[in-house]
Enzyme design. Structure first.
Site, mmCIF file in Angstrom:
data_model
loop_
_atom_site.group_PDB
_atom_site.id
_atom_site.type_symbol
_atom_site.label_atom_id
_atom_site.label_comp_id
_atom_site.label_asym_id
_atom_site.label_seq_id
_atom_site.Cartn_x
_atom_site.Cartn_y
_atom_site.Cartn_z
ATOM 1 N N TYR A 180 15.256 -5.238 10.149
ATOM 2 C CA TYR A 180 14.429 -4.070 11.253
ATOM 3 C C TYR A 180 14.207 -3.647 9.739
ATOM 4 O O TYR A 180 14.597 -3.769 8.310
ATOM 5 C CB TYR A 180 14.526 -3.695 12.318
ATOM 6 N N GLU A 181 12.881 -2.956 9.597
ATOM 7 C CA GLU A 181 12.001 -1.965 8.575
ATOM 8 C C GLU A 181 11.773 -2.591 7.162
ATOM 9 O O GLU A 181 12.147 -2.664 5.883
ATOM 10 C CB GLU A 181 12.524 -1.055 8.611
#
Lengths: 260, 379
Positions: B362-363
Site C-alpha cells: 500500500y501507498e
C-alpha cells in the site's frame, strides 16, 4: 490555589548495585526517572489543576542534570519549575535536604505542598515530614486520596498498616503521597515539544536564607556505617496447580524447612 | 551530519514507548485475532496529541516535527502495526493534505477536530480498476450549482467506516486524464456517501479496510481541496508524505520482531545451550539488525528533509522500499528462529510476519518506489 510539588530524580531500578568498597550507589548506566511516589504527587496536583485551575510548581534539589525531570514535569502539564542546585548542598542527608527545600519553600506561596512518601533510592520517608516541621505546617503522610472542598479544606485518606485514617486539614499544609494513589498521566506531545522552551529557574545558596552549617555535608548528622547488598536468593520453584494442591505443597515445604 | 536525537526526541521516545508498552501491546493480539478496530486506543491517543503530531498548535495540533511523527508510527508498530497504520493514514493522508492545500476555512474547520483525534481521517484514491495506475479513475465529480455531485466507488480505504472525514479523488475532466482529477473533503454524513463491505485481510486485521460508495454524493463547492484539476499532483505529493509513515510502520514491525527474536534466542536451549550461542544465529541477527538500522536512517533522513522543507520524494520512496523489504525479511527470519512456536499464535512474530506484507503494497508498491527512485536517477 497554588500547589508546590517536591520531586526527586532517582535511578530507574529497585535493584540498585552498591559499590562494595564505598557502600555508595553505582549510578552509571542506570537511567534516571522521577521518583514514583513524587510522580503520583504531580498527578494529584495536576488533577487539582484540571478541576480547580490550580497553579502547579515543581521543585527539585539535585545536580544540574536533575533539570531533566523538571522538563518531564513540564511535559506533563505543570506551570513552573525550580531547580535547587548548589555545591553547598552536596552530600546532604535527609535533614540537610529538607533544610534547603524548606528554605526555598519559604520563598513560595502555596496552599498545598505535596511530596512523595519516600524515594526509591533511599526509602527514608523523612524529607516530607521534616519540611513540614521546618515550616511549622500541618502534615498528613501516606496519602491515598485527597478531596478538596473548593475553598481551603482538604480531606485526606491516610493509609496505615491495617486500615486508613480520614483527616481534615486546612491549607497551607503538607501531604506525602503513595505511588499507588494516583496513576500519573502521560506527557502530552505538545507538552514535550514545548518543554525545552520553558524556563527552569535555577536557585542556589544565595536564593535561600538558610544557615550554611545546616546545609550539605556540614548539615548532615547521618553517617552511613555500612551498606551492603543482600545475597541473591536461589530462584524459586514454579508449580502450576490448583489452589488446594498449592496449599498442600506450601505446607509440606514449610514443614520440610522446620518453619512450622 | 548529526545523527544524535534532540532532547525533545528523547523525551518523546520515553513517552511513546511507555504508551506503546502499556496501552498498545496488551491489545495487539486480540485486535488481530478478532479483526477489531482499536477505538479505545485512538480515544487515548487523541488527547495526548498523537493524532496531530505535525499539525501546528494554531490548528489544535502538537506543533511537533515529522521526525517525531515517524518515531510515533515506528514505536506503535513495534507492538501493533494496526495502530501504526491508523495513525499514519489519518495524519499523512488526511490531515496533512488539508494543512498543505486547504483554505484557511477548511483548516479551521477540520484540523482541530482531526488533530485532537475527535475525528478520524482517511484518504480515497484507489479504485477497483485504478491502483498503481491512479489516472484510470472512474469516480466522477460534476458541478451542480453550489455543489459537486460525486459518483463512483473506492476500495481498500484504510480507516473507512470509523473515519469522519475522507479526502476523495474524482475526475472533474475525464478528457484531461491525470490533469482532470480533483480532490474533495467529504464528510461521512454527506448525502449519498456510504461505506461498503469490510475486507478480510492477511495482516493489519484490526485496521478497517472498506469500500466507499458515492451515489449522487453531494459535496459543497467549498469542500474542494486545492485547485480544480490539480488533484493528481496533490495525491502524489500526499503519498510522498504517507510513505514516511508506512516506512516507519514497516521499520517498527521489523524492530518488534527483532526484539522478540533477541529475547527468544537467549531463552531457547537446544543441544545444551541457548541458540544465541550458535554462530549462525549471531550472523543472521547481525544482518537483520544492520538492515533495521539502515531502514531507520532512511526513514529519519526523509522525515528530516520534510521538516526542513527540502525535496524528499525520492528519500521517502527509498525509505519505504527498504523498510518494507526489511520488515518482510526480518519477520521471516524471526519465525525461523522461533521454529514451530513461531508459526503459532502463541508468539507475536506470526502476526508480525502477516502484518509486514502490506507495507510492500500500500501507498505505492515496492515496484512504484523503484519507479520513483529510478525515474529521478534517469531524469
Amino acid at each position: 490555589m497554588n500547589i508546590v510539588v517536591c520531586i526527586k530524580q532517582v535511578p530507574d531500578t529497585t535493584e540498585i548495585k552498591i559499590n562494595p568498597k564505598t557502600g555508595t550507589l553505582i549510578r552509571e548506566g542506570v537511567p534516571s526517572i522521577i521518583n514514583p511516589d513524587d510522580k503520583a504527587g504531580i498527578e494529584l496536583a495536576l488533577s487539582l489543576k484540571d478541576d480547580y485551575n490550580a497553579h502547579v510548581t515543581v521543585i527539585t534539589m539535585g545536580p544540574p542534570q536533575a533539570e531533566d525531570i523538571l522538563r518531564e514535569a513540564y511535559a506533563m502539564g505543570v506551570d513552573r519549575a525550580i531547580l535547587l542546585t548548589d555545591r553547598k548542598f552536596a552530600g546532604a542527608d535527609t535533614l540537610a535536604t529538607s533544610q534547603a527545600l524548606a528554605g526555598a519553600l519559604r520563598k513560595l506561596e502555596f496552599d498545598l505542598l505535596i511530596t512523595g512518601r519516600q524515594a526509591i533510592d533511599g526509602d527514608t520517608a523523612q524529607v516530607g515530614p521534616q519540611i513540614a516541621e521546618h515550616l511549622d505546617l500541618p502534615q498528613v503522610s501516606y496519602l491515598e486520596h485527597l478531596a478538596f472542598d473548593g475553598k481551603n479544606t482538604f480531606t485526606v485518606k491516610r493509609r496505615i498498616e491495617d486500615g486508613y485514617e480520614l483527616h481534615q486539614v486546612d491549607g497551607p499544609c503538607v501531604v506525602t503521597v503513595l505511588s499507588g494513589a494516583y496513576v500519573p498521566r502521560y506527557m502530552s506531545v505538545r507538552g514535550i515539544v514545548e518543554a525545552f522552551s520553558k524556563d527552569v529557574e535555577v536557585w542556589g545558596f544565595e536564593q535561600i536564607e538558610v544557615d550554611e552549617t545546616n546545609l550539605g555535608l556540614k548539615g548532615s548528622p547521618t553517617r552511613v556505617h555500612k551498606a551492603f547488598s543482600r545475597g541473591v536468593k536461589a530462584p524459586g520453584q514454579m508449580y502450576e496447580v490448583d489452589a488446594t494442591e498449592a496449599a498442600g505443597i506450601i505446607m509440606s515445604k514449610l514443614k520440610e524447612k522446620f518453619i512450622i | 551530519m548529526d545523527f544524535s536525537l534532540t532532547k525533545t526526541d528523547t523525551l518523546f521516545l520515553k513517552m511513546i514507548r511507555e504508551f506503546t508498552e502499556k496501552e498498545v501491546k496488551p491489545l495487539a493480539a486480540e485486535v488481530d485475532e478478532q479483526e477489531r478496530f482499536p477505538a479505545e486506543t485512538v480515544a487515548k491517543m487523541g488527547p495526548l496529541g498523537i493524532m496531530g503530531i505535525p499539525i501546528p498548535v494554531e490548528y489544535g495540533g502538537a506543533g511537533g516535527s515529522n521526525m517525531l511523527y515517524s518515531m510515533a508510527v515506528e514505536e506503535l508498530s513495534t507492538a501493533c502495526a494496526t495502530t501504526g497504520v491508523i495513525v499514519s493514514a489519518h495524519s499523512s493522508l488526511c490531515a496533512a493534505p488539508i494543512l498543505e492545500y486547504g483554505t484557511e476555512e477548511q483548516k479551521q474547520k477540520y484540523l482541530p477536530k482531526l488533530a485532537s483525534g475527535q475525528w478520524l481521517g482517511a484518504f480515497g484514491l484507489t479504485e477497483p480498476n485504478a491502483g498503481t495506475d491512479a489516472a484510470a479513475q472512474q469516480t466522477i465529480a460534476v458541478e451542480d450549482g453550489d455543489n459537486y455531485i460525486l459518483n463512483g466507488s473506492k476500495i481498500f480505504i484504510t480507516n473507512s467506516g470509523y473515519a469522519d472525514v475522507y479526502i476523495i479523488l474524482a475526475m472533474t475532466d475525464k478528457s484531461q486524464g491525470t490533469r482532470g482529477i480533483t480532490a474533495f473533503i467529504v464528510e461521512k454524513d454527506f448525502p449519498g456517501f456510504s461505506v461498503g463491505k469490510q475486507e478480510k485481510k492477511l495482516g493489519i486485521r484490526g485496521s478497517a479496510t472498506c469500500e466507499l460508495i458515492m451515489d449522487d454524493c453531494v459535496v459543497p463547492k467549498e469542500n474542494m481541496l486545492g485547485k480544480i484539476n490539480k488533484g493528481f499532483s496533490l495525491a502524489m505529493k500526499t503519498l510522498d508524505g504517507g510513505r514516511i509513515g508506512i516506512a516507519a510502520q514497516a521499520l517498527g514491525i521489523a524492530q518488534g520482531a527483532m526484539d522478540e527474536t533477541v529475547k527468544y534466542v537467549k531463552e531457547r536451549k537446544q543441544f545444551g545451550r541457548p541458540i544465541s550461542a550458535f554462530q549462525n544465529t549471531q550472523f543472521q541477527l547481525a544482518d537483520m539488525q544492520t538492515r533495521i538500522v539502515s531502514s531507520r536512517l532512511l526513514v529519519r533522513q526523509a522525515a528530516f528533509k520534510k521538516d526542513h522543507k527540502q525535496p524528499y520524494s525520492v528519500e521517502a520512496a527509498m525509505a519505504k522500499l527498504y523498510a518494507a523489504e526489511t520488515a518482510m525479511e526480518v519477520t521471516n527470519k524471526a519465525i525461523q528462529f522461533h521454529g514451530g512456536y513461531g508459526y503459532t499464535r502463541e508468539y507475536p512474530v506470526e502476526r508480525m510476519y502477516r502484518d509486514a506484507k502490506i507495507t510492500e503494497i500500500y501507498e505505492g508498491t515496492s515496484e512504484v518506489q523503484r519507479m520513483v527512485i529510478a525515474g529521478a536517477l534517469l531524469r
